[in-house]
Design an enzyme around this catalytic site. Structure first.
Site, PDB file in Angstrom:
ATOM      1  CG  ASP A   1      -1.934   1.079   1.269  1.00 33.89           C
ATOM      2  OD1 ASP A   1      -1.729   2.101   0.582  1.00 33.89           O
ATOM      3  OD2 ASP A   1      -2.940   0.925   1.989  1.00 33.89           O
ATOM      4  CG  HIS A   2       3.101   3.958  -3.209  1.00 33.96           C
ATOM      5  ND1 HIS A   2       4.050   4.649  -2.486  1.00 33.96           N
ATOM      6  CD2 HIS A   2       3.689   3.676  -4.401  1.00 33.96           C
ATOM      7  CE1 HIS A   2       5.149   4.788  -3.210  1.00 33.96           C
ATOM      8  NE2 HIS A   2       4.961   4.200  -4.383  1.00 33.96           N
ATOM      9  NE  ARG A   3      -4.165   3.789   1.283  1.00 34.75           N
ATOM     10  CZ  ARG A   3      -5.345   3.315   1.692  1.00 34.75           C
ATOM     11  NH1 ARG A   3      -6.381   4.138   1.780  1.00 34.75           N
ATOM     12  NH2 ARG A   3      -5.483   2.035   1.996  1.00 34.75           N
TER      13      ARG A   3
END
Length: 470
Positions: free
Chosen positions: A440-442
């Site tokens: 998850d790039h968040r």
């Protein structure tokens, strides 16, 4: 006499239905509190349902093979007692908490209900308890109501027993007191709240969609299912089979869609020389008669890597106001993908960070076995914080796996194959495995993800050094 009706409880993980496999009682039988009364199959496992009441079974609200809905009547019991003076009628209904809510909430009840009698909310492993006696007059419990409701006041407390319903309303900014209940005597059910949640977007979209209503009917007709053997209206091809997704396939489909919709994921990968890892495992097996599985050894490295890169062992939650909450965990519940006859499930090893490679290997084998038998419990199939997927067993080299929502990452293992590999300037035949990480790039940037993947890959390449430092 008093007839009490038990509603099928929420069996965890948001499941809304279960197939009734068999009744363990019959109408007219005597039943005791916590006695198993039926076996149901959810999209994840077989579950025994215990009775929250003591008495004589009056009605079974379903037959073997029937799909039963959560919060709908499951069975009724004649408890043989008398109703409270304030509510002299006969019939009552009881909703049950979900397993996870029961585990967290224990015997807690909402403030306005804390003076009521024992709820009868009984799930597996839980009994009932009565509130302490008080000189104050009891009010009828919100979920256990009589057919002739008392009119002692003009402003009666909202009839809702399931804390999940309250939570659902609260998270969606819905005043539970304004919800019109469709259950017995106005009992507010999950569906009542969900109907209001869906009503707002639908109402907002209605003015825009109204002019296009005639045209919108065409796609619906185009996808109308054709009988098996008939022609599909869209493609013109004969239909081999057509059925609505249900059970585990429905659960998988919903989970995959949610993951793709909610998580902005990215994938990094690397080829790893695991020749030394295979040799180490062979030596352990020769010396001790058995050895941890390759997956268990790699999992041990992954767990150690998560302690160095904790962002990947986390979760993003959307708050009621739309803000994002990032939660990191102390410890790892390690999920692993297991293929069963009922579809793909993800059992998880609780507190995997406390286990060595041998213990992990034993837990993988145990959980895989109960999952394939359909006997894994809700806690076995929920609560993981990081997942490993060994798709190498399907004889493929690599895959950008879909993250197991709501986790932040998933590690994938490809098959191990012999390839020409440059070692110290010379070409040699080595055992190579592709390692992939979808994240998850968040929760982190690519550097963190690459750092974790590189740590695990280096440990696989030089396992003796890695294990010595764990």
């Amino acid at each position: 006499m008093a007839i009490k009706t038990f509603l099928l409880p929420d069996l965890g993980e948001g499941l809304t239905e279960a197939e009734l496999v068999r009744w363990m009682i019959a109408e007219g039988d005597a039943v005791a509190i916590d006695q198993p009364i039926a076996e149901v199959e959810t999209a994840k496992s077989l579950v025994e349902i215990p009775s929250p009441f003591e008495g004589t079974v009056s009605t079974l609200h379903g037959e073997a093979g029937q799909m039963m809905l959560v919060d709908e009547p499951f069975f009724s019991v004649n408890t043989g007692g008398e109703d409270e003076p304030a509510a002299p009628a006969a019939e009552a209904s009881e909703g049950a908490l979900s397993y996870r809510e029961e585990e967290l909430a224990g015997t807690q009840v909402p403030a306005e209900e804390e003076e009521d009698e024992g709820s009868g909310n009984v799930l597996i492993g839980y009994g009932t308890s009565a509130a302490k006696k008080t000189s104050r007059r009891r009010r009828p419990r919100a979920g256990i109501t009589t057919a002739a409701a008392s009119s002692e006041t003009s402003t009666q407390a909202v009839r809702v027993i399931n804390p999940l319903v309250r939570k659902l309303a609260r998270e969606n900014n819905i005043d539970i007191h304004q919800v019109k209940g469709t259950g017995p005597d106005g009992l507010v059910l999950r569906g009542d709240v969900e109907a209001l949640i869906g009503a707002a977007p639908a109402a907002a979209a209605a003015p825009v969609a109204a002019p296009a209503a005639p045209a919108a009917a065409a796609p619906a007709a185009a996808v109308e299912p054709a009988a098996v053997g008939g022609a599909d209206k869209r493609t013109g091809l004969p239909v081999a089979s057509s059925q609505v997704l249900s059970g585990v396939r429905k659960t998988i489909a919903n989970a995959m869609s949610t993951s793709r919709r909610e998580i902005p994921e990215a994938t990094v990968w690397v080829d790893v020389d695991v020749t030394k890892l295979l040799k180490l495992r062979t030596k352990i097996k020769e010396a001790e008669g058995q050895a941890p599985s390759i997956m268990a050894l790699i999992s041990r490295f992954a767990v150690a890597g998560l302690q160095r890169f904790p962002e990947l062992n986390s979760r993003i939650d959307v708050e009621a106001d739309g803000s994002l909450r990032h939660t990191l965990f102390n410890g790892v519940n390690l999920g692993f993908a297991a293929q069963t006859d009922r579809g793909l499930v993800v059992p998880n090893v609780r507190d995997a960070h406390k286990l060595n490679a041998k213990e992990l290997s034993a837990e993988f084998a145990r959980l895989a076995s109960v999952a394939r038998e359909g006997k894994a419990g809700v806690t076995d199939l929920s609560g993981s914080t990081f997942t490993i997927n060994n798709y190498g067993v399907f004889n493929v080299d690599g895959s950008a796996a879909i993250i197991n929502y709501p986790e932040a990452a998933i590690l994938g293992l490809g098959r191990i194959v012999e390839k020409p590999w440059v070692v110290n300037g010379k070409i040699k035949v080595r055992s190579i495995c592709e390692l992939t990480l979808s994240f998850d790039h968040r929760v982190c940037d690519g550097g963190t993800a690459a750092g974790f993947l590189r740590y695990v890959a280096d440990a696989m390449t030089d396992p003796k050094s890695a294990l010595a430092s764990l």
